[in-house]
Design an enzyme around this catalytic site. Structure first.
Site, mmCIF file in Angstrom:
data_model
loop_
_atom_site.group_PDB
_atom_site.id
_atom_site.type_symbol
_atom_site.label_atom_id
_atom_site.label_comp_id
_atom_site.label_asym_id
_atom_site.label_seq_id
_atom_site.Cartn_x
_atom_site.Cartn_y
_atom_site.Cartn_z
ATOM 1 N N ARG A 1 45.947 0.556 -11.954
ATOM 2 C CA ARG A 1 45.381 0.490 -10.742
ATOM 3 C C ARG A 1 43.829 -0.279 -10.730
ATOM 4 N NH1 ARG A 1 49.063 4.160 -11.493
ATOM 5 N NH2 ARG A 1 50.219 4.943 -9.809
ATOM 6 N N HIS B 1 39.636 21.347 -15.237
ATOM 7 C CA HIS B 1 38.525 20.499 -14.913
ATOM 8 C C HIS B 1 39.008 19.288 -13.776
ATOM 9 C CE1 HIS B 1 34.399 18.907 -15.212
ATOM 10 N NE2 HIS B 1 35.030 17.718 -15.327
ATOM 11 N N PHE C 1 31.941 7.287 -16.605
ATOM 12 C CA PHE C 1 32.700 7.855 -17.544
ATOM 13 C C PHE C 1 33.497 7.292 -18.558
ATOM 14 C CE2 PHE C 1 35.209 11.441 -19.155
ATOM 15 C CZ PHE C 1 34.431 12.456 -19.565
ATOM 16 N N ALA D 1 32.473 11.082 -11.537
ATOM 17 C CA ALA D 1 32.755 11.366 -10.108
ATOM 18 C C ALA D 1 32.242 12.149 -9.237
ATOM 19 C CB ALA D 1 34.331 11.367 -9.960
ATOM 20 N N LEU D 2 31.906 13.491 -9.807
ATOM 21 C CA LEU D 2 31.354 14.499 -9.066
ATOM 22 C C LEU D 2 29.649 14.006 -8.585
ATOM 23 C CD1 LEU D 2 32.353 17.601 -11.136
ATOM 24 C CD2 LEU D 2 32.874 17.083 -8.687
ATOM 25 N N VAL E 1 39.319 9.553 -12.426
ATOM 26 C CA VAL E 1 39.428 10.928 -13.106
ATOM 27 C C VAL E 1 40.935 10.902 -13.807
ATOM 28 C CG1 VAL E 1 39.450 13.202 -12.485
ATOM 29 C CG2 VAL E 1 38.121 11.919 -11.113
ATOM 30 N N ILE E 2 40.910 11.288 -15.021
ATOM 31 C CA ILE E 2 42.335 11.275 -15.701
ATOM 32 C C ILE E 2 42.549 12.681 -16.270
ATOM 33 C CG2 ILE E 2 43.755 10.442 -17.871
ATOM 34 C CD1 ILE E 2 41.597 7.851 -17.585
#
EC number: 2.5.1.78
Length: 153
Positions: free
Chosen positions: A123, A84, A16, A47-48, A77-78
């Site tokens: 990260r 969501h 993504f 991610a899903l 995931v941001i």
């Protein structure tokens, strides 16, 4: 980490955020190369989709496809302006945990949940947080634990 038998890992990466995915993948590959592990890489949109890809790999192994000693899940995931973020963060973690426990998987979870791009980059980069490398080393540690406990399938 103790010396483990040669292992083969599946890295499942969510693309993504392409640049961040590249940084996470760099860390994971570096850690696996340093450990002498071999690996395959598959990409998914977000991610899903990571838990589903791991489940597909397990089904494929049951049908004579490649078998993996462990798995590395990489994604970012941001937080945005909607709910969501919470759904993706919680459900991807839940699904990975369900798979790891129900299938006794050696799994390194490198799906990062962060507030902003600055936290994400801090990260993702191997020269900073190296969470991709951390996830790969976690998978290797869990593989060693499976071998030590005799839980190999």
């Amino acid at each position: 980490m103790a010396k483990i038998k040669p292992v083969h890992i599946l890295i499942v990466e969510a693309r993504f955020y392409d640049d961040m995915a590249d940084a996470m993948l760099d860390g994971a590959k570096h850690a696996l190369d340093a450990a002498g592990a071999t690996y395959d890489i598959v990409t998914v949109p977000g991610a899903l989709e990571i838990p589903a890809a791991i489940a597909m790999a397990l089904d494929g192994a049951d049908e004579g496809g490649a078998e993996y000693d462990g798995f590395v899940a990489l994604g970012m995931v941001i937080r945005g302006e909607t709910y969501h973020f919470d759904i993706v963060a919680n459900e991807s973690a839940r699904a990975l945990m369900d798979l790891a426990v129900s299938e006794s998987l050696a799994l390194g979870n490198g799906i990062l949940t962060v507030e902003n791009d600055e936290q994400a980059w801090a990260r993702a980069r191997r020269t900073e947080g190296d969470k991709g490398g951390f996830a790969a080393r976690a998978a290797l540690t869990m593989i060693e634990l499976k071998q030590r406990l005799g839980a190999e399938k």
